[in-house]
Design a protein around this motif. Structure first.
Motif, PDB file in Angstrom:
ATOM      1  N   LEU A   1       0.822  -1.202   0.000  1.00 20.77           N
ATOM      2  CA  LEU A   1       0.000   0.000   0.000  1.00 20.77           C
ATOM      3  C   LEU A   1       0.859   1.255   0.000  1.00 20.77           C
ATOM      4  O   LEU A   1       1.874   1.333   0.694  1.00 20.77           O
ATOM      5  CB  LEU A   1      -0.923   0.008   1.223  1.00 20.77           C
ATOM      6  CG  LEU A   1      -2.068  -1.008   1.235  1.00 20.77           C
ATOM      7  CD1 LEU A   1      -2.875  -0.848   2.516  1.00 20.77           C
ATOM      8  CD2 LEU A   1      -2.965  -0.834   0.020  1.00 20.77           C
ATOM      9  N   LEU A   2       0.416   2.228  -0.786  1.00 19.46           N
ATOM     10  CA  LEU A   2       1.062   3.536  -0.805  1.00 19.46           C
ATOM     11  C   LEU A   2       0.087   4.568  -0.238  1.00 19.46           C
ATOM     12  O   LEU A   2      -1.132   4.347  -0.198  1.00 19.46           O
ATOM     13  CB  LEU A   2       1.478   3.909  -2.229  1.00 19.46           C
ATOM     14  CG  LEU A   2       2.522   3.006  -2.879  1.00 19.46           C
ATOM     15  CD1 LEU A   2       2.776   3.431  -4.324  1.00 19.46           C
ATOM     16  CD2 LEU A   2       3.821   3.014  -2.093  1.00 19.46           C
ATOM     17  N   TYR A   3       0.654   5.720   0.164  1.00 16.23           N
ATOM     18  CA  TYR A   3      -0.143   6.759   0.806  1.00 16.23           C
ATOM     19  C   TYR A   3       0.071   8.095   0.103  1.00 16.23           C
ATOM     20  O   TYR A   3       1.053   8.291  -0.620  1.00 16.23           O
ATOM     21  CB  TYR A   3       0.213   6.845   2.291  1.00 16.23           C
ATOM     22  CG  TYR A   3      -0.045   5.531   2.997  1.00 16.23           C
ATOM     23  CD1 TYR A   3      -1.308   5.242   3.486  1.00 16.23           C
ATOM     24  CD2 TYR A   3       0.964   4.577   3.129  1.00 16.23           C
ATOM     25  CE1 TYR A   3      -1.567   4.029   4.123  1.00 16.23           C
ATOM     26  CE2 TYR A   3       0.719   3.355   3.751  1.00 16.23           C
ATOM     27  CZ  TYR A   3      -0.558   3.089   4.247  1.00 16.23           C
ATOM     28  OH  TYR A   3      -0.816   1.883   4.845  1.00 16.23           O
ATOM     29  N   GLY A   4      -0.874   8.991   0.326  1.00 17.23           N
ATOM     30  CA  GLY A   4      -0.865  10.265  -0.380  1.00 17.23           C
ATOM     31  C   GLY A   4       0.387  11.080  -0.193  1.00 17.23           C
ATOM     32  O   GLY A   4       0.778  11.841  -1.081  1.00 17.23           O
ATOM     33  N   ASP A   5       1.035  10.947   0.953  1.00 14.71           N
ATOM     34  CA  ASP A   5       2.247  11.716   1.217  1.00 14.71           C
ATOM     35  C   ASP A   5       3.499  11.058   0.644  1.00 14.71           C
ATOM     36  O   ASP A   5       4.581  11.658   0.689  1.00 14.71           O
ATOM     37  CB  ASP A   5       2.434  11.913   2.725  1.00 14.71           C
ATOM     38  CG  ASP A   5       1.447  12.929   3.300  1.00 14.71           C
ATOM     39  OD1 ASP A   5       0.914  13.728   2.506  1.00 14.71           O
ATOM     40  OD2 ASP A   5       1.220  12.911   4.516  1.00 14.71           O
ATOM     41  N   ASP A   6       3.370   9.830   0.140  1.00 13.07           N
ATOM     42  CA  ASP A   6       4.529   9.143  -0.425  1.00 13.07           C
ATOM     43  C   ASP A   6       4.986   9.818  -1.714  1.00 13.07           C
ATOM     44  O   ASP A   6       4.191  10.440  -2.434  1.00 13.07           O
ATOM     45  CB  ASP A   6       4.200   7.679  -0.730  1.00 13.07           C
ATOM     46  CG  ASP A   6       4.043   6.836   0.524  1.00 13.07           C
ATOM     47  OD1 ASP A   6       4.614   7.227   1.558  1.00 13.07           O
ATOM     48  OD2 ASP A   6       3.354   5.799   0.460  1.00 13.07           O
ATOM     49  N   VAL A   7       6.264   9.670  -1.999  1.00  3.95           N
ATOM     50  CA  VAL A   7       6.844  10.122  -3.270  1.00  3.95           C
ATOM     51  C   VAL A   7       7.457   8.896  -3.931  1.00  3.95           C
ATOM     52  O   VAL A   7       8.320   8.236  -3.345  1.00  3.95           O
ATOM     53  CB  VAL A   7       7.921  11.208  -3.049  1.00  3.95           C
ATOM     54  CG1 VAL A   7       8.553  11.603  -4.379  1.00  3.95           C
ATOM     55  CG2 VAL A   7       7.310  12.432  -2.355  1.00  3.95           C
ATOM     56  N   ARG A   8       6.998   8.568  -5.134  1.00 10.31           N
ATOM     57  CA  ARG A   8       7.482   7.385  -5.825  1.00 10.31           C
ATOM     58  C   ARG A   8       7.689   7.697  -7.310  1.00 10.31           C
ATOM     59  O   ARG A   8       7.051   8.592  -7.874  1.00 10.31           O
ATOM     60  CB  ARG A   8       6.475   6.233  -5.716  1.00 10.31           C
ATOM     61  CG  ARG A   8       6.294   5.680  -4.313  1.00 10.31           C
ATOM     62  CD  ARG A   8       7.520   4.881  -3.879  1.00 10.31           C
ATOM     63  NE  ARG A   8       7.261   4.156  -2.643  1.00 10.31           N
ATOM     64  CZ  ARG A   8       7.369   4.668  -1.430  1.00 10.31           C
ATOM     65  NH1 ARG A   8       7.712   5.944  -1.293  1.00 10.31           N
ATOM     66  NH2 ARG A   8       7.131   3.938  -0.361  1.00 10.31           N
ATOM     67  N   ALA A   9       8.564   6.922  -7.943  1.00 12.61           N
ATOM     68  CA  ALA A   9       8.750   7.037  -9.393  1.00 12.61           C
ATOM     69  C   ALA A   9       7.471   6.576 -10.097  1.00 12.61           C
ATOM     70  O   ALA A   9       6.806   5.621  -9.660  1.00 12.61           O
ATOM     71  CB  ALA A   9       9.942   6.197  -9.842  1.00 12.61           C
TER      72      ALA A   9
END
Length: 232
Positions: free
Chosen positions: A34-42
């Protein structure tokens, strides 16, 4: 950029709608974490409902525009955006047409959300050749090539003559015209200036790019090789 804003800019919804996607566990990485809104990903590592994201910012594509479709985001009737994924119209910045083909014309249309690239293509300095195939209401009279290539042809309401254009006769009522500028309804107005009327107008090529069998109404993404070909 944080994923909440990034997905909203890609047209997946308002920030509130995208936030709900995170809350529902719909946004993951390639391994299903799971990813979250504050994450930064490629970009390429993010999945929504298990599927890769739409093309990253900097999208560049070509379309074979049919007759009856308008190059606009706001006009009435069928728009070019009806031939694209619905989110493309909602992206920020929007995927815009590079110049226009009028509703009654068909053929090669470029679209991008890259403002720098758009202005490079349409800049008068680029002088990218644009090739059109036309059919006409009346027989060619024989002097069209001389008139179009003279550099002296003035259109109604214009204050400067047209740049020289190439003309190729394909039949009594058919021709190919190559322009090095892009004035409003230019091909139609050029033939009106020599007492003829354009019945069909189809753009075959821009710079070094051609449709190359792309079916009418279809589109494809362009890559760095295509960009080089465009300006080559």
């Amino acid at each position: 950029m944080k994923l909440l804003r990034y997905l909203a800019n890609l047209g997946y919804g308002s920030r509130r709608e995208v936030l709900a996607m995170f809350a529902d566990g719909r946004v993951t990485d390639v391994d299903g974490e799971l990813l979250y809104g504050d994450d930064v990903r490629a970009h390429h590592t993010v999945r929504l409902d298990g599927a890769p994201l739409d093309p990253a910012p900097g999208v560049f594509l070509m379309m074979n525009k049919p007759v009856g479709v308008t190059c606009s985001a706001k006009d009435q009737g069928k728009l070019v955006y009806t031939l694209l994924p619905p989110r493309f119209k909602l992206r920020s910045p929007i995927v815009s047409t590079v110049g226009r083909l009028d509703r009654d014309s068909s053929g090669l249309l470029l679209l991008t959300d890259d403002g720098t690239l758009l202005h490079k293509i349409i800049s008068p300095k680029s002088k990218l050749p644009k090739v059109y195939r036309v059919t006409l209401a009346r027989d060619l009279r024989g002097d069209e090539g001389e008139v179009f290539s003279s550099g002296r042809l003035m259109l109604d309401s214009e204050e400067t003559p047209l740049l020289p254009a190439e003309f190729e006769r394909l039949g009594d009522r058919e021709a190919r015209v190559t322009l090095h500028e892009g004035r409003y309804h230019q091909v139609r107005r050029m033939f009106a200036a020599v007492d003829n009327h354009v019945v069909t107008l189809h753009r075959e090529r821009i710079g070094g790019l051609a449709l190359n069998g792309l079916p009418e109404g279809e589109w494809r993404l362009l890559d760095d090789n295509d960009r080089q070909q465009l300006f080559g």
